[in-house]
Design a protein around this motif. Structure first.
Motif, PDB file in Angstrom:
ATOM      1  N   PHE A 173      -5.229 -10.746  11.665  1.00 44.00           N
ATOM      2  CA  PHE A 173      -5.999 -10.965  10.436  1.00 44.00           C
ATOM      3  C   PHE A 173      -6.976  -9.825  10.217  1.00 44.00           C
ATOM      4  N   ARG A 174      -7.605  -9.341  11.281  1.00 46.64           N
ATOM      5  CA  ARG A 174      -8.519  -8.212  11.141  1.00 46.64           C
ATOM      6  C   ARG A 174      -7.782  -6.984  10.600  1.00 46.64           C
ATOM      7  N   ARG A 175      -6.563  -6.771  11.039  1.00 51.90           N
ATOM      8  CA  ARG A 175      -5.772  -5.660  10.498  1.00 51.90           C
ATOM      9  C   ARG A 175      -5.434  -5.913   9.036  1.00 51.90           C
ATOM     10  N   TRP A 176      -5.123  -7.146   8.695  1.00 45.61           N
ATOM     11  CA  TRP A 176      -4.831  -7.492   7.302  1.00 45.61           C
ATOM     12  C   TRP A 176      -6.032  -7.148   6.421  1.00 45.61           C
ATOM     13  N   VAL A 177      -7.217  -7.446   6.901  1.00 46.39           N
ATOM     14  CA  VAL A 177      -8.441  -7.115   6.164  1.00 46.39           C
ATOM     15  C   VAL A 177      -8.527  -5.610   5.925  1.00 46.39           C
ATOM     16  N   GLU A 178      -8.272  -4.838   6.961  1.00 46.60           N
ATOM     17  CA  GLU A 178      -8.342  -3.385   6.827  1.00 46.60           C
ATOM     18  C   GLU A 178      -7.389  -2.883   5.739  1.00 46.60           C
ATOM     19  N   VAL A 179      -6.164  -3.362   5.780  1.00 44.24           N
ATOM     20  CA  VAL A 179      -5.156  -2.868   4.833  1.00 44.24           C
ATOM     21  C   VAL A 179      -5.493  -3.281   3.409  1.00 44.24           C
ATOM     22  N   GLU A 180      -5.851  -4.540   3.200  1.00 42.63           N
ATOM     23  CA  GLU A 180      -6.104  -5.020   1.838  1.00 42.63           C
ATOM     24  C   GLU A 180      -7.355  -4.379   1.231  1.00 42.63           C
TER      25      GLU A 180
ATOM     26  N   LEU B 124       0.827  -1.203   0.000  1.00 43.43           N
ATOM     27  CA  LEU B 124       0.000   0.000   0.000  1.00 43.43           C
ATOM     28  C   LEU B 124       0.866   1.260   0.000  1.00 43.43           C
ATOM     29  N   LEU B 125       1.876   1.290   0.854  1.00 43.69           N
ATOM     30  CA  LEU B 125       2.747   2.465   0.911  1.00 43.69           C
ATOM     31  C   LEU B 125       3.452   2.699  -0.421  1.00 43.69           C
TER      32      LEU B 125
ATOM     33  N   HIS C 252      -9.031  -1.668   2.116  1.00 42.50           N
ATOM     34  CA  HIS C 252      -8.946  -0.218   1.942  1.00 42.50           C
ATOM     35  C   HIS C 252      -7.921   0.176   0.872  1.00 42.50           C
ATOM     36  N   HIS C 253      -6.952  -0.675   0.607  1.00 37.38           N
ATOM     37  CA  HIS C 253      -6.074  -0.436  -0.548  1.00 37.38           C
ATOM     38  C   HIS C 253      -6.916  -0.442  -1.820  1.00 37.38           C
ATOM     39  N   VAL C 254      -7.826  -1.409  -1.914  1.00 40.24           N
ATOM     40  CA  VAL C 254      -8.743  -1.452  -3.057  1.00 40.24           C
ATOM     41  C   VAL C 254      -9.630  -0.208  -3.077  1.00 40.24           C
TER      42      VAL C 254
ATOM     43  N   ALA D  74      -3.024  16.572  -4.462  1.00 38.31           N
ATOM     44  CA  ALA D  74      -4.352  16.704  -5.064  1.00 38.31           C
ATOM     45  C   ALA D  74      -5.059  15.356  -5.127  1.00 38.31           C
ATOM     46  N   ALA D  75      -4.308  14.305  -5.427  1.00 36.81           N
ATOM     47  CA  ALA D  75      -4.904  12.968  -5.536  1.00 36.81           C
ATOM     48  C   ALA D  75      -5.460  12.510  -4.194  1.00 36.81           C
ATOM     49  N   VAL D  76      -4.833  12.923  -3.099  1.00 38.32           N
ATOM     50  CA  VAL D  76      -5.290  12.516  -1.774  1.00 38.32           C
ATOM     51  C   VAL D  76      -6.642  13.149  -1.447  1.00 38.32           C
ATOM     52  N   THR D  77      -6.927  14.297  -2.029  1.00 38.06           N
ATOM     53  CA  THR D  77      -8.197  14.972  -1.755  1.00 38.06           C
ATOM     54  C   THR D  77      -9.340  14.475  -2.643  1.00 38.06           C
ATOM     55  N   GLN D  78      -9.033  13.631  -3.613  1.00 39.88           N
ATOM     56  CA  GLN D  78     -10.063  13.141  -4.526  1.00 39.88           C
ATOM     57  C   GLN D  78     -10.877  12.021  -3.882  1.00 39.88           C
ATOM     58  N   PRO D  79     -12.104  11.785  -4.385  1.00 43.96           N
ATOM     59  CA  PRO D  79     -12.960  10.759  -3.786  1.00 43.96           C
ATOM     60  C   PRO D  79     -12.347   9.368  -3.861  1.00 43.96           C
ATOM     61  N   SER D  80     -12.533   8.616  -2.798  1.00 47.78           N
ATOM     62  CA  SER D  80     -12.203   7.197  -2.825  1.00 47.78           C
ATOM     63  C   SER D  80     -13.435   6.443  -3.318  1.00 47.78           C
ATOM     64  N   ARG D  81     -13.405   5.133  -3.266  1.00 48.80           N
ATOM     65  CA  ARG D  81     -14.567   4.344  -3.654  1.00 48.80           C
ATOM     66  C   ARG D  81     -15.585   4.204  -2.522  1.00 48.80           C
ATOM     67  N   LEU D  82     -15.261   4.723  -1.354  1.00 49.13           N
ATOM     68  CA  LEU D  82     -16.186   4.676  -0.230  1.00 49.13           C
ATOM     69  C   LEU D  82     -17.013   5.960  -0.214  1.00 49.13           C
ATOM     70  N   PRO D  83     -18.327   5.841  -0.178  1.00 51.36           N
ATOM     71  CA  PRO D  83     -19.187   7.031  -0.238  1.00 51.36           C
ATOM     72  C   PRO D  83     -18.842   8.046   0.852  1.00 51.36           C
TER      73      PRO D  83
END
Length: 229
Positions: free
Chosen positions: A126-133, A18-19, A135-137, A28-37
């Motif tokens: 594993f729960r942290r792994w879920v968060e990282v993977e 992810l990093l 949210h990378h998507v 500017a890219a950081v301020t753009q919408p993610s896929r999460l509403p």
């Protein structure tokens, strides 16, 4: 049996991916919408950093967050930061989580997460792994569900199928990729069973609320509507 050390290593690898992917972006890219509403990419990055610290709290026996309001306020506060600040925070918070995970501990103990949810300490990595993977998507920068490690996808499908198992609003559901199968929803016999078939990525996308299920094949009824995670 959960191998927390294996999952900690997987978290480390996922965080580095992810990093590396976020590094070439600009402010500017950081301020753009993610896929999460309602969330920008900055919101996603801020959430990932604060989630790492929250899971340190869990492993050390403190409340995961001071409150739901404090959690949301911290994300809103940190979302507008410049990319370099976001990356430093994400890297340092991830290191704190790894350091806590590497410390000797009773991994068989029960810990408490948000909203009174309890789980084995060994499942926290594993729960942290879920968060990282996932949210990378969610960042929408070229990393898709199809790019997730096969082991992760299979385990997360199983985890989510188990999460919805017994839910009265979900009909008995047989989930399959044509090779492997999982069951979820209410008890078989209560209502006709629905069979949902698709690729692992599409099944995960549906179960995790990342895809609408349009690519799935459904037999025995309509595609079940899943409760929010």
């Amino acid at each position: 049996m959960i191998d927390h050390a294996h999952d900690l290593a997987s978290v480390r690898d996922a965080t580095e991916r992810l990093l590396t992917a976020v590094g070439p972006l600009d402010n500017a890219a950081v301020t753009q919408p993610s896929r999460l509403p309602g969330w920008t990419r900055g919101h996603v990055l801020a959430h990932l950093a604060r989630n790492a610290d929250a899971l340190v709290n869990v492993l050390e026996g403190r409340p995961m967050y001071a409150s739901a309001e404090a959690r949301d306020a911290d994300i809103e506060r940190d979302a507008p930061r410049a990319l370099d600040v976001q990356l430093t925070d994400l890297r340092e918070s991830a290191a704190r989580f790894q350091e806590t995970g590497d410390a000797p501990a009773d991994w068989s103990r029960t810990v408490e997460l948000r909203n009174g949810v309890k789980d084995a300490a060994a499942r926290v990595p594993f729960r942290r792994w879920v968060e990282v993977e996932l949210h990378h998507v969610d960042l929408g920068i070229g990393y898709e569900l199809e790019d997730l490690p096969e082991e992760f996808t299979e385990r997360e499908i199983e985890f989510l199928a188990d999460r919805f198992a017994g839910h009265p609003d979900v009909p008995p559901t047989h989930v399959t990729d044509g090779t492997r199968a999982w069951r979820t929803g209410s008890t078989p016999g209560d209502r006709p069973e629905v069979t949902v078939t698709g690729t692992p990525a599409d099944l995960l996308g549906w179960l995790a609320g990342r895809r609408d299920g349009a690519a799935l094949t459904v037999d025995g009824g309509p595609l079940p509507a899943l409760p929010p995670l």
